[in-house]
Design a protein around this motif. Structure first.
Motif, PDB file in Angstrom:
ATOM      1  N   TYR A  44       0.799  -1.226   0.000  1.00 37.71           N
ATOM      2  CA  TYR A  44       0.000   0.000   0.000  1.00 37.71           C
ATOM      3  C   TYR A  44       0.833   1.278   0.000  1.00 37.71           C
ATOM      4  N   GLY A  45       2.144   1.158  -0.188  1.00 42.81           N
ATOM      5  CA  GLY A  45       2.984   2.333  -0.117  1.00 42.81           C
ATOM      6  C   GLY A  45       3.108   3.118  -1.408  1.00 42.81           C
ATOM      7  N   GLY A  46       2.391   2.707  -2.450  1.00 46.98           N
ATOM      8  CA  GLY A  46       2.510   3.396  -3.732  1.00 46.98           C
ATOM      9  C   GLY A  46       1.270   3.267  -4.575  1.00 46.98           C
ATOM     10  N   LEU A  47       1.442   3.431  -5.873  1.00 42.24           N
ATOM     11  CA  LEU A  47       0.320   3.447  -6.803  1.00 42.24           C
ATOM     12  C   LEU A  47      -0.399   2.097  -6.865  1.00 42.24           C
ATOM     13  N   LYS A  48       0.330   1.008  -6.703  1.00 40.42           N
ATOM     14  CA  LYS A  48      -0.313  -0.309  -6.727  1.00 40.42           C
ATOM     15  C   LYS A  48      -1.425  -0.399  -5.685  1.00 40.42           C
ATOM     16  N   GLY A  49      -1.125   0.052  -4.482  1.00 43.57           N
ATOM     17  CA  GLY A  49      -2.129   0.031  -3.425  1.00 43.57           C
ATOM     18  C   GLY A  49      -3.281   0.973  -3.697  1.00 43.57           C
ATOM     19  N   ASP A  50      -2.981   2.134  -4.283  1.00 40.35           N
ATOM     20  CA  ASP A  50      -4.039   3.097  -4.606  1.00 40.35           C
ATOM     21  C   ASP A  50      -5.011   2.518  -5.635  1.00 40.35           C
ATOM     22  N   ILE A  51      -4.477   1.804  -6.622  1.00 39.01           N
ATOM     23  CA  ILE A  51      -5.332   1.168  -7.631  1.00 39.01           C
ATOM     24  C   ILE A  51      -6.205   0.102  -6.977  1.00 39.01           C
ATOM     25  N   ARG A  52      -5.593  -0.701  -6.161  1.00 35.95           N
ATOM     26  CA  ARG A  52      -6.311  -1.782  -5.477  1.00 35.95           C
ATOM     27  C   ARG A  52      -7.487  -1.242  -4.675  1.00 35.95           C
ATOM     28  N   LEU A  53      -7.240  -0.210  -3.885  1.00 38.03           N
ATOM     29  CA  LEU A  53      -8.295   0.351  -3.046  1.00 38.03           C
ATOM     30  C   LEU A  53      -9.359   1.053  -3.877  1.00 38.03           C
ATOM     31  N   ALA A  54      -8.957   1.710  -4.957  1.00 41.50           N
ATOM     32  CA  ALA A  54      -9.924   2.415  -5.802  1.00 41.50           C
ATOM     33  C   ALA A  54     -10.935   1.443  -6.404  1.00 41.50           C
ATOM     34  N   VAL A  55     -10.466   0.314  -6.900  1.00 46.29           N
ATOM     35  CA  VAL A  55     -11.366  -0.675  -7.503  1.00 46.29           C
ATOM     36  C   VAL A  55     -12.273  -1.297  -6.445  1.00 46.29           C
ATOM     37  N   LEU A  56     -11.698  -1.647  -5.304  1.00 46.59           N
ATOM     38  CA  LEU A  56     -12.503  -2.261  -4.245  1.00 46.59           C
ATOM     39  C   LEU A  56     -13.557  -1.287  -3.713  1.00 46.59           C
ATOM     40  N   ARG A  57     -13.183  -0.034  -3.542  1.00 50.16           N
ATOM     41  CA  ARG A  57     -14.168   0.961  -3.080  1.00 50.16           C
ATOM     42  C   ARG A  57     -15.338   1.043  -4.050  1.00 50.16           C
ATOM     43  N   ARG A  58     -15.026   1.147  -5.328  1.00 55.37           N
ATOM     44  CA  ARG A  58     -16.096   1.251  -6.314  1.00 55.37           C
ATOM     45  C   ARG A  58     -17.011   0.032  -6.277  1.00 55.37           C
ATOM     46  N   ASP A  59     -16.416  -1.146  -6.199  1.00 59.63           N
ATOM     47  CA  ASP A  59     -17.207  -2.376  -6.240  1.00 59.63           C
ATOM     48  C   ASP A  59     -18.059  -2.567  -4.989  1.00 59.63           C
ATOM     49  N   ILE A  60     -17.496  -2.228  -3.835  1.00 60.72           N
ATOM     50  CA  ILE A  60     -18.122  -2.599  -2.562  1.00 60.72           C
ATOM     51  C   ILE A  60     -19.050  -1.523  -2.013  1.00 60.72           C
ATOM     52  N   PHE A  61     -18.637  -0.258  -2.076  1.00 55.17           N
ATOM     53  CA  PHE A  61     -19.379   0.778  -1.355  1.00 55.17           C
ATOM     54  C   PHE A  61     -20.787   0.990  -1.902  1.00 55.17           C
ATOM     55  N   GLU A  62     -20.925   1.000  -3.207  1.00 54.32           N
ATOM     56  CA  GLU A  62     -22.258   1.191  -3.783  1.00 54.32           C
ATOM     57  C   GLU A  62     -23.171   0.017  -3.437  1.00 54.32           C
ATOM     58  N   TYR A  63     -22.623  -1.184  -3.500  1.00 55.89           N
ATOM     59  CA  TYR A  63     -23.425  -2.365  -3.168  1.00 55.89           C
ATOM     60  C   TYR A  63     -23.824  -2.339  -1.690  1.00 55.89           C
ATOM     61  N   ALA A  64     -22.890  -1.975  -0.823  1.00 50.45           N
ATOM     62  CA  ALA A  64     -23.187  -1.906   0.607  1.00 50.45           C
ATOM     63  C   ALA A  64     -24.236  -0.852   0.901  1.00 50.45           C
ATOM     64  N   GLU A  65     -24.149   0.273   0.206  1.00 50.63           N
ATOM     65  CA  GLU A  65     -25.141   1.338   0.410  1.00 50.63           C
ATOM     66  C   GLU A  65     -26.532   0.871  -0.003  1.00 50.63           C
ATOM     67  N   ASP A  66     -26.627   0.208  -1.133  1.00 54.10           N
ATOM     68  CA  ASP A  66     -27.927  -0.297  -1.603  1.00 54.10           C
ATOM     69  C   ASP A  66     -28.478  -1.355  -0.644  1.00 54.10           C
ATOM     70  N   MET A  67     -27.608  -2.237  -0.157  1.00 56.77           N
ATOM     71  CA  MET A  67     -28.055  -3.268   0.775  1.00 56.77           C
ATOM     72  C   MET A  67     -28.562  -2.640   2.072  1.00 56.77           C
ATOM     73  N   SER A  68     -27.844  -1.639   2.556  1.00 58.36           N
ATOM     74  CA  SER A  68     -28.241  -0.966   3.789  1.00 58.36           C
ATOM     75  C   SER A  68     -29.597  -0.276   3.633  1.00 58.36           C
ATOM     76  N   LYS A  69     -29.829   0.334   2.494  1.00 60.84           N
ATOM     77  CA  LYS A  69     -31.121   0.974   2.240  1.00 60.84           C
ATOM     78  C   LYS A  69     -32.242  -0.055   2.198  1.00 60.84           C
ATOM     79  N   THR A  70     -31.983  -1.202   1.577  1.00 64.13           N
ATOM     80  CA  THR A  70     -32.994  -2.262   1.498  1.00 64.13           C
ATOM     81  C   THR A  70     -33.335  -2.793   2.887  1.00 64.13           C
ATOM     82  N   LEU A  71     -32.322  -2.992   3.710  1.00 63.45           N
ATOM     83  CA  LEU A  71     -32.533  -3.528   5.052  1.00 63.45           C
ATOM     84  C   LEU A  71     -32.995  -2.456   6.044  1.00 63.45           C
ATOM     85  N   GLU A  72     -32.838  -1.191   5.647  1.00 64.96           N
ATOM     86  CA  GLU A  72     -33.221  -0.042   6.486  1.00 64.96           C
ATOM     87  C   GLU A  72     -32.470  -0.027   7.815  1.00 64.96           C
ATOM     88  N   ARG A  73     -31.182  -0.345   7.737  1.00 63.81           N
ATOM     89  CA  ARG A  73     -30.308  -0.314   8.912  1.00 63.81           C
ATOM     90  C   ARG A  73     -28.860  -0.399   8.452  1.00 63.81           C
TER      91      ARG A  73
END
Length: 289
Positions: A44-73
């Protein structure tokens, strides 16, 4: 903040010495306890880590937000083999209840030290142990089943990687989601073809020095992971590749000299055919049926 004082301070996690003693016919789960600083810098000390986190954030955060809205918690989230736990910590900062696990206490110390907002610690529990010992600790803390389980860059370091699927089955809610990120063995072959390391590829006995190297000697192929998901009745929601071109460019020129442009293009092609299959790591988000 909830901490298992005795377990966290005096855990009996595996050390690298057990790895050093392993033989070809007896592997053990890998801990980075003794090279935690090297891990943090290398991954995580350079661009490799930044790429890794950028892709994971995009994939996970939107899905988690939608799931949370569906469950209402807020969601209940478990990060298994979390390492520095960046994604889990960010999800906790968004208000979700998060349990963070790693076999290495040193890695968890680094994860805790990275937390900017101390309020994040209020809804976070920490478990320094092998995942096989995590079940009893979750019961002690009265953690219910989880809506989302993260398992990133762990499969390739387990002695018996397929066994963890049963753990997921026990701890994931019905229709819960599993985020699996794992090293892509095809990328190892492809990169060494590009670099001309034919002698390495033709040596069936080649093994990286895993006392320091972060290249796994026993990665799991995508087709095998897909077979596990099918057997355990998970449906793939999305697939992405992490670092689909960055690592394959020995000569950095043009846009390669602009990190923001590299991340933008990595994000663009990370979920497109056929490029996503070339990622050094693969990310599969799957929903339990």
């Amino acid at each position: 903040m909830q901490i298992e004082d005795q377990t966290y301070q005096n855990n009996t996690h595996q050390t690298t010495s057990s790895v050093e003693q392993e033989s070809e016919d007896k592997r053990s789960d890998r801990s980075f306890d003794d090279i935690a600083d090297h891990f943090a810098k290398k991954v995580y000390g350079g661009l490799k880590g930044d790429i890794r986190l950028a892709v994971l954030r995009r994939d996970i955060f939107e899905y988690a937000e939608d799931m949370s809205k569906t469950l209402e918690r807020p969601l209940r989230i478990l990060d298994v083999g979390a390492g520095l736990a960046q994604i889990a910590i960010e999800l906790a900062a968004l208000g979700h209840t998060v349990a963070i696990n790693d076999i290495s206490a040193n890695m968890l110390d680094k994860a805790k030290a990275s937390i900017a907002c101390q309020d994040t610690l209020d809804n976070t529990t920490w478990h320094a142990c092998a995942y096989q010992k995590l079940e009893d600790k979750l019961a002690i803390n009265k953690m219910d089943k989880f809506d989302l389980i993260l398992c990133h860059a762990l499969l390739e370091w387990l002695a018996e990687p397929s066994d963890i699927m049963r753990f997921f089955d026990r701890h994931l809610t019905d229709c819960g989601a599993l985020s699996l990120c794992f090293y892509n063995p095809a990328s190892f072959v492809y990169r060494n073809l590009i670099m001309g390391n034919f002698n390495l590829l033709e040596n069936p006995d080649y093994k990286a020095d895993n006392k320091k190297s972060l290249t796994p000697n026993y990665p799991v192929a995508k087709v095998e992971v897909e077979s596990w998901l099918q057997q355990h009745e998970y449906q793939t929601v999305l697939e992405s590749g992490l670092r689909v071109f960055h690592d394959y460019a020995p000569l950095k020129r043009g846009g390669h000299n602009n990190p923001e442009d590299v991340i933008r293009m990595e994000l663009r092609y990370s979920n497109q055919e056929p490029f996503k299959h070339m990622g050094r790591y693969l990310h599969i988000l799957a929903r339990r049926l």
